[in-house]
Write a protein that holds these residues in place. Sequence first.
Motif, PDB file in Angstrom:
ATOM      1  N   SER A 177       0.847  -1.189   0.000  1.00  0.00           N
ATOM      2  CA  SER A 177       0.000   0.000   0.000  1.00  0.00           C
ATOM      3  C   SER A 177       0.887   1.245   0.000  1.00  0.00           C
ATOM      4  O   SER A 177       2.092   1.169   0.274  1.00  0.00           O
ATOM      5  N   LEU A 178       0.294   2.395  -0.284  1.00  0.00           N
ATOM      6  CA  LEU A 178       1.061   3.643  -0.286  1.00  0.00           C
ATOM      7  C   LEU A 178       1.694   3.889   1.076  1.00  0.00           C
ATOM      8  O   LEU A 178       2.865   4.278   1.167  1.00  0.00           O
ATOM      9  N   ARG A 179       0.960   3.638   2.134  1.00  0.00           N
ATOM     10  CA  ARG A 179       1.499   3.842   3.482  1.00  0.00           C
ATOM     11  C   ARG A 179       2.682   2.911   3.734  1.00  0.00           C
ATOM     12  O   ARG A 179       3.703   3.315   4.297  1.00  0.00           O
ATOM     13  N   GLU A 180       2.547   1.646   3.306  1.00  0.00           N
ATOM     14  CA  GLU A 180       3.633   0.684   3.499  1.00  0.00           C
ATOM     15  C   GLU A 180       4.854   1.055   2.666  1.00  0.00           C
ATOM     16  O   GLU A 180       5.996   0.877   3.127  1.00  0.00           O
ATOM     17  N   ARG A 181       4.641   1.565   1.444  1.00  0.00           N
ATOM     18  CA  ARG A 181       5.779   1.987   0.620  1.00  0.00           C
ATOM     19  C   ARG A 181       6.537   3.122   1.294  1.00  0.00           C
ATOM     20  O   ARG A 181       7.776   3.146   1.286  1.00  0.00           O
ATOM     21  N   ARG A 182       5.807   4.047   1.873  1.00  0.00           N
ATOM     22  CA  ARG A 182       6.474   5.142   2.592  1.00  0.00           C
ATOM     23  C   ARG A 182       7.281   4.601   3.767  1.00  0.00           C
ATOM     24  O   ARG A 182       8.390   5.067   4.034  1.00  0.00           O
ATOM     25  N   GLN A 183       6.728   3.619   4.458  1.00  0.00           N
ATOM     26  CA  GLN A 183       7.453   3.004   5.581  1.00  0.00           C
ATOM     27  C   GLN A 183       8.725   2.330   5.083  1.00  0.00           C
ATOM     28  O   GLN A 183       9.792   2.457   5.706  1.00  0.00           O
ATOM     29  N   ALA A 184       8.637   1.618   3.957  1.00  0.00           N
ATOM     30  CA  ALA A 184       9.819   0.954   3.398  1.00  0.00           C
ATOM     31  C   ALA A 184      10.884   1.973   3.017  1.00  0.00           C
ATOM     32  O   ALA A 184      12.083   1.768   3.273  1.00  0.00           O
ATOM     33  N   LEU A 185      10.480   3.074   2.415  1.00  0.00           N
ATOM     34  CA  LEU A 185      11.447   4.103   2.012  1.00  0.00           C
ATOM     35  C   LEU A 185      12.101   4.758   3.220  1.00  0.00           C
ATOM     36  O   LEU A 185      13.274   5.137   3.164  1.00  0.00           O
ATOM     37  N   ARG A 186      11.362   4.879   4.314  1.00  0.00           N
ATOM     38  CA  ARG A 186      11.986   5.392   5.549  1.00  0.00           C
ATOM     39  C   ARG A 186      13.048   4.422   6.051  1.00  0.00           C
ATOM     40  O   ARG A 186      14.116   4.838   6.523  1.00  0.00           O
ATOM     41  N   GLN A 187      12.756   3.125   5.957  1.00  0.00           N
ATOM     42  CA  GLN A 187      13.754   2.127   6.367  1.00  0.00           C
ATOM     43  C   GLN A 187      15.004   2.228   5.494  1.00  0.00           C
ATOM     44  O   GLN A 187      16.133   2.129   5.998  1.00  0.00           O
ATOM     45  N   VAL A 188      14.808   2.412   4.193  1.00  0.00           N
ATOM     46  CA  VAL A 188      15.954   2.570   3.290  1.00  0.00           C
ATOM     47  C   VAL A 188      16.780   3.786   3.695  1.00  0.00           C
ATOM     48  O   VAL A 188      18.015   3.723   3.776  1.00  0.00           O
ATOM     49  N   ALA A 189      16.118   4.888   3.962  1.00  0.00           N
ATOM     50  CA  ALA A 189      16.832   6.113   4.356  1.00  0.00           C
ATOM     51  C   ALA A 189      17.658   5.885   5.617  1.00  0.00           C
ATOM     52  O   ALA A 189      18.776   6.406   5.743  1.00  0.00           O
ATOM     53  N   ASP A 190      17.120   5.099   6.541  1.00  0.00           N
ATOM     54  CA  ASP A 190      17.810   4.859   7.816  1.00  0.00           C
ATOM     55  C   ASP A 190      18.956   3.861   7.689  1.00  0.00           C
ATOM     56  O   ASP A 190      19.954   3.963   8.416  1.00  0.00           O
ATOM     57  N   ARG A 191      18.837   2.878   6.797  1.00  0.00           N
ATOM     58  CA  ARG A 191      19.738   1.724   6.823  1.00  0.00           C
ATOM     59  C   ARG A 191      20.606   1.556   5.582  1.00  0.00           C
ATOM     60  O   ARG A 191      21.519   0.723   5.573  1.00  0.00           O
ATOM     61  N   ARG A 192      20.318   2.310   4.517  1.00  0.00           N
ATOM     62  CA  ARG A 192      21.006   2.083   3.243  1.00  0.00           C
ATOM     63  C   ARG A 192      22.521   2.161   3.388  1.00  0.00           C
ATOM     64  O   ARG A 192      23.249   1.293   2.888  1.00  0.00           O
ATOM     65  N   ASP A 193      23.026   3.201   4.049  1.00  0.00           N
ATOM     66  CA  ASP A 193      24.472   3.373   4.168  1.00  0.00           C
ATOM     67  C   ASP A 193      25.117   2.178   4.860  1.00  0.00           C
ATOM     68  O   ASP A 193      26.193   1.713   4.458  1.00  0.00           O
ATOM     69  N   GLU A 194      24.454   1.683   5.893  1.00  0.00           N
ATOM     70  CA  GLU A 194      24.984   0.532   6.633  1.00  0.00           C
ATOM     71  C   GLU A 194      25.022  -0.708   5.735  1.00  0.00           C
ATOM     72  O   GLU A 194      26.007  -1.462   5.734  1.00  0.00           O
ATOM     73  N   VAL A 195      23.955  -0.913   4.959  1.00  0.00           N
ATOM     74  CA  VAL A 195      23.891  -2.071   4.063  1.00  0.00           C
ATOM     75  C   VAL A 195      24.996  -1.992   3.006  1.00  0.00           C
ATOM     76  O   VAL A 195      25.702  -2.972   2.748  1.00  0.00           O
ATOM     77  N   LEU A 196      25.158  -0.827   2.388  1.00  0.00           N
ATOM     78  CA  LEU A 196      26.175  -0.687   1.337  1.00  0.00           C
ATOM     79  C   LEU A 196      27.584  -0.820   1.907  1.00  0.00           C
ATOM     80  O   LEU A 196      28.477  -1.355   1.246  1.00  0.00           O
ATOM     81  N   ALA A 197      27.787  -0.362   3.136  1.00  0.00           N
ATOM     82  CA  ALA A 197      29.100  -0.509   3.774  1.00  0.00           C
ATOM     83  C   ALA A 197      29.417  -1.984   4.016  1.00  0.00           C
ATOM     84  O   ALA A 197      30.563  -2.429   3.832  1.00  0.00           O
ATOM     85  N   ARG A 198      28.403  -2.753   4.397  1.00  0.00           N
ATOM     86  CA  ARG A 198      28.616  -4.182   4.625  1.00  0.00           C
ATOM     87  C   ARG A 198      28.954  -4.890   3.317  1.00  0.00           C
ATOM     88  O   ARG A 198      29.828  -5.761   3.272  1.00  0.00           O
ATOM     89  N   ARG A 199      28.282  -4.511   2.238  1.00  0.00           N
ATOM     90  CA  ARG A 199      28.605  -5.102   0.931  1.00  0.00           C
ATOM     91  C   ARG A 199      30.036  -4.767   0.524  1.00  0.00           C
ATOM     92  O   ARG A 199      30.767  -5.632   0.020  1.00  0.00           O
ATOM     93  N   ALA A 200      30.438  -3.523   0.746  1.00  0.00           N
ATOM     94  CA  ALA A 200      31.802  -3.115   0.386  1.00  0.00           C
ATOM     95  C   ALA A 200      32.821  -3.904   1.202  1.00  0.00           C
ATOM     96  O   ALA A 200      33.868  -4.316   0.680  1.00  0.00           O
ATOM     97  N   ALA A 201      32.518  -4.135   2.475  1.00  0.00           N
ATOM     98  CA  ALA A 201      33.431  -4.924   3.328  1.00  0.00           C
ATOM     99  C   ALA A 201      33.506  -6.359   2.846  1.00  0.00           C
ATOM    100  O   ALA A 201      34.585  -6.963   2.816  1.00  0.00           O
TER     101      ALA A 201
END
Length: 208
Positions: A177-201
């Motif tokens: 749903s639109l509300r759930e998509r917004r929630q997912a995008l907030r999670q991406v904003a919070d965690r993306r850098d950490e995820v990409l750093a782990r991939r780089a490691a």
Amino acid sequence: MPRVFVQGKPVASYFPHAPEARRGSVRRITETGEAVLHKPCRDVTEFGPELAALIDDMFLTMYVADGAGLAANQVGVDLSLFVYDCPDDDGVRHVGHIVNPVLEPLDPAGRRLLDDGEGCLSVPGAVMDVPRPDRAVVRGLDRDGNALVIEGTGYFARCLAHETDHVNGQVYMDRLSLRERRQALRQVADRRDEVLARRAANEAELRR
């Protein structure tokens, strides 16, 4: 019961990582919003070294990103195929690739929907509940053009459905749903850098 299935067939033992990954190179993973993820992929019509090399790269890229499956458009290639290394709910491991996959329609009366957390390497950091049938059957081809049928239950069925969605130009957020998509995008904003750093490691560790 066999504990590992490779290309849908039971094997007595297998490697920690699919051997294809040893020949591969890491590719950048596309992210939701990039055009290649949001349109149906082209069918593969040429089977040969280039396709084999792409599959090798996809396996390695999937492992570096700690993924259970990866479609070609997730590495920026609009061809209809995906790779996977995924357990089912019984702990049986499934490893392989499938070209031009088509998800078989299941009898609605005979299927059970599972609502469980689902993530995506192209939506880094987000995990959302997505209903999926508890069984999936995908028909397609292997890298040599031979017919292939892959069946899965539980978490592996979720993987097969998720990756087939990718080749059809859908990301799992399209099922929210639109509300759930917004929630997912907030999670991406919070965690993306950490995820990409782990991939780089992980990639740096591979190069050592």
